[in-house]
Enzyme design. Structure first.
Site, PDB file in Angstrom:
ATOM      1  N   LYS A  10       0.830  -1.204   0.000  1.00 40.39           N
ATOM      2  CA  LYS A  10       0.000   0.000   0.000  1.00 40.39           C
ATOM      3  C   LYS A  10       0.870   1.262   0.000  1.00 40.39           C
ATOM      4  O   LYS A  10       2.088   1.191   0.213  1.00 40.39           O
ATOM      5  CB  LYS A  10      -0.923  -0.034   1.214  1.00 40.39           C
ATOM      6  CG  LYS A  10      -1.916  -1.198   1.179  1.00 40.39           C
ATOM      7  CD  LYS A  10      -2.757  -1.205   2.445  1.00 40.39           C
ATOM      8  CE  LYS A  10      -3.722  -2.362   2.463  1.00 40.39           C
ATOM      9  NZ  LYS A  10      -4.535  -2.351   3.705  1.00 40.39           N
ATOM     10  N   PHE A  58     -15.914   2.829   6.991  1.00 45.90           N
ATOM     11  CA  PHE A  58     -14.523   3.154   6.662  1.00 45.90           C
ATOM     12  C   PHE A  58     -14.232   3.115   5.161  1.00 45.90           C
ATOM     13  O   PHE A  58     -13.105   3.386   4.745  1.00 45.90           O
ATOM     14  CB  PHE A  58     -13.562   2.208   7.398  1.00 45.90           C
ATOM     15  CG  PHE A  58     -13.790   0.741   7.113  1.00 45.90           C
ATOM     16  CD1 PHE A  58     -13.292   0.152   5.962  1.00 45.90           C
ATOM     17  CD2 PHE A  58     -14.506  -0.042   8.009  1.00 45.90           C
ATOM     18  CE1 PHE A  58     -13.496  -1.198   5.695  1.00 45.90           C
ATOM     19  CE2 PHE A  58     -14.713  -1.395   7.762  1.00 45.90           C
ATOM     20  CZ  PHE A  58     -14.208  -1.973   6.598  1.00 45.90           C
ATOM     21  N   ARG A  86      -0.827 -15.041   3.702  1.00 48.93           N
ATOM     22  CA  ARG A  86      -1.597 -14.468   4.808  1.00 48.93           C
ATOM     23  C   ARG A  86      -0.824 -14.599   6.129  1.00 48.93           C
ATOM     24  O   ARG A  86      -0.845 -13.687   6.954  1.00 48.93           O
ATOM     25  CB  ARG A  86      -2.959 -15.137   4.922  1.00 48.93           C
ATOM     26  CG  ARG A  86      -3.869 -14.939   3.720  1.00 48.93           C
ATOM     27  CD  ARG A  86      -4.337 -13.532   3.532  1.00 48.93           C
ATOM     28  NE  ARG A  86      -5.251 -13.142   4.580  1.00 48.93           N
ATOM     29  CZ  ARG A  86      -5.834 -11.965   4.664  1.00 48.93           C
ATOM     30  NH1 ARG A  86      -5.591 -11.039   3.754  1.00 48.93           N
ATOM     31  NH2 ARG A  86      -6.647 -11.688   5.646  1.00 48.93           N
ATOM     32  N   THR A  92      -4.859  -8.284  10.171  1.00 43.48           N
ATOM     33  CA  THR A  92      -5.213  -6.964   9.634  1.00 43.48           C
ATOM     34  C   THR A  92      -4.842  -5.854  10.608  1.00 43.48           C
ATOM     35  O   THR A  92      -4.330  -4.812  10.209  1.00 43.48           O
ATOM     36  CB  THR A  92      -6.719  -6.909   9.314  1.00 43.48           C
ATOM     37  OG1 THR A  92      -7.013  -7.937   8.362  1.00 43.48           O
ATOM     38  CG2 THR A  92      -7.116  -5.565   8.733  1.00 43.48           C
ATOM     39  N   ARG A 103       3.213  -7.213   8.999  1.00 43.92           N
ATOM     40  CA  ARG A 103       2.497  -6.192   9.774  1.00 43.92           C
ATOM     41  C   ARG A 103       2.996  -6.126  11.218  1.00 43.92           C
ATOM     42  O   ARG A 103       3.065  -5.038  11.795  1.00 43.92           O
ATOM     43  CB  ARG A 103       1.001  -6.448   9.726  1.00 43.92           C
ATOM     44  CG  ARG A 103       0.402  -6.131   8.365  1.00 43.92           C
ATOM     45  CD  ARG A 103      -1.084  -6.385   8.354  1.00 43.92           C
ATOM     46  NE  ARG A 103      -1.690  -6.000   7.090  1.00 43.92           N
ATOM     47  CZ  ARG A 103      -2.740  -6.613   6.566  1.00 43.92           C
ATOM     48  NH1 ARG A 103      -3.302  -7.642   7.193  1.00 43.92           N
ATOM     49  NH2 ARG A 103      -3.246  -6.204   5.418  1.00 43.92           N
ATOM     50  N   ASN A 113      -1.586  -0.225   7.390  1.00 37.34           N
ATOM     51  CA  ASN A 113      -1.073  -1.569   7.684  1.00 37.34           C
ATOM     52  C   ASN A 113      -0.217  -2.160   6.565  1.00 37.34           C
ATOM     53  O   ASN A 113      -0.030  -3.354   6.478  1.00 37.34           O
ATOM     54  CB  ASN A 113      -2.194  -2.508   8.116  1.00 37.34           C
ATOM     55  CG  ASN A 113      -3.209  -2.786   7.032  1.00 37.34           C
ATOM     56  OD1 ASN A 113      -3.058  -2.367   5.889  1.00 37.34           O
ATOM     57  ND2 ASN A 113      -4.257  -3.503   7.384  1.00 37.34           N
ATOM     58  N   HIS A 116      -1.611  -5.608   1.469  1.00 35.08           N
ATOM     59  CA  HIS A 116      -2.864  -6.350   1.262  1.00 35.08           C
ATOM     60  C   HIS A 116      -2.519  -7.690   0.636  1.00 35.08           C
ATOM     61  O   HIS A 116      -1.626  -7.779  -0.206  1.00 35.08           O
ATOM     62  CB  HIS A 116      -3.796  -5.587   0.315  1.00 35.08           C
ATOM     63  CG  HIS A 116      -4.913  -6.435  -0.199  1.00 35.08           C
ATOM     64  ND1 HIS A 116      -6.077  -6.618   0.502  1.00 35.08           N
ATOM     65  CD2 HIS A 116      -5.031  -7.179  -1.329  1.00 35.08           C
ATOM     66  CE1 HIS A 116      -6.861  -7.443  -0.173  1.00 35.08           C
ATOM     67  NE2 HIS A 116      -6.251  -7.791  -1.291  1.00 35.08           N
TER      68      HIS A 116
END
Length: 151
Positions: A10, A58, A86, A92, A103, A113, A116
């Site tokens: 991100k 959000f 994952r 998350t 993360r 965070n 993705h």
């Protein structure tokens, strides 16, 4: 064909100079990078990508954030890559992520965070098709394949 997943670094991860660190974690795990590009997503792309959250409070902030700067979009391939990615990425909410995850080690809060990753085969297929044209994905075999994966 081995399983594929979509992963995106991100804007916060790109701005903080974490691209190399994150790519390295996936490469060291033994996954094969078959698609890679840097793109500032359009509003339409972001809204389609996060469409499942459209009714959530959000949603507007999420779309605004993901379109605020460049994203590094990737497609990774390998046995069990979706579940494994994952685990590499972590929860998350960064405060719930284990140390050693991306993360857990690198993210600040849920709104920033860093990364993705697709959460299921259907999601991966949808997201790969949304972010990449088939011609942008490369089928190739690393020379050390026999040393990483048992036949």
């Amino acid at each position: 064909m081995a399983e594929r997943t979509f992963v995106a670094i991100k804007p916060d991860g790109v701005q903080r100079g974490l691209v190399g660190e994150i790519l390295g974690r996936f490469e060291r795990k033994g996954f094969k990078l078959v698609g890679l590009k840097q793109i500032t997503p359009s509003r339409a792309l972001a809204e389609e990508h996060y469409g499942v959250h459209k009714e959530r409070p959000f949603f507007a902030g999420l779309v605004g954030f993901i379109t605020s700067g460049p994203v590094v979009a990737m497609v990774w391939e390998g046995d069990g890559v979706i579940a494994s990615a994952r685990k590499l990425i972590g929860a998350t909410k960064p405060l719930e992520s284990e140390p050693g995850t991306i993360r857990g080690d690198l993210a600040v809060n849920i709104g920033r965070n860093v990364i993705h990753g697709s959460d299921a085969p259907e999601t991966a297929e949808f997201e790969i098709g949304l972010w990449f044209q088939p011609s942008e994905l490369n089928d190739w075999s690393p020379s050390d394949q026999a040393w990483r994966v048992e036949d």
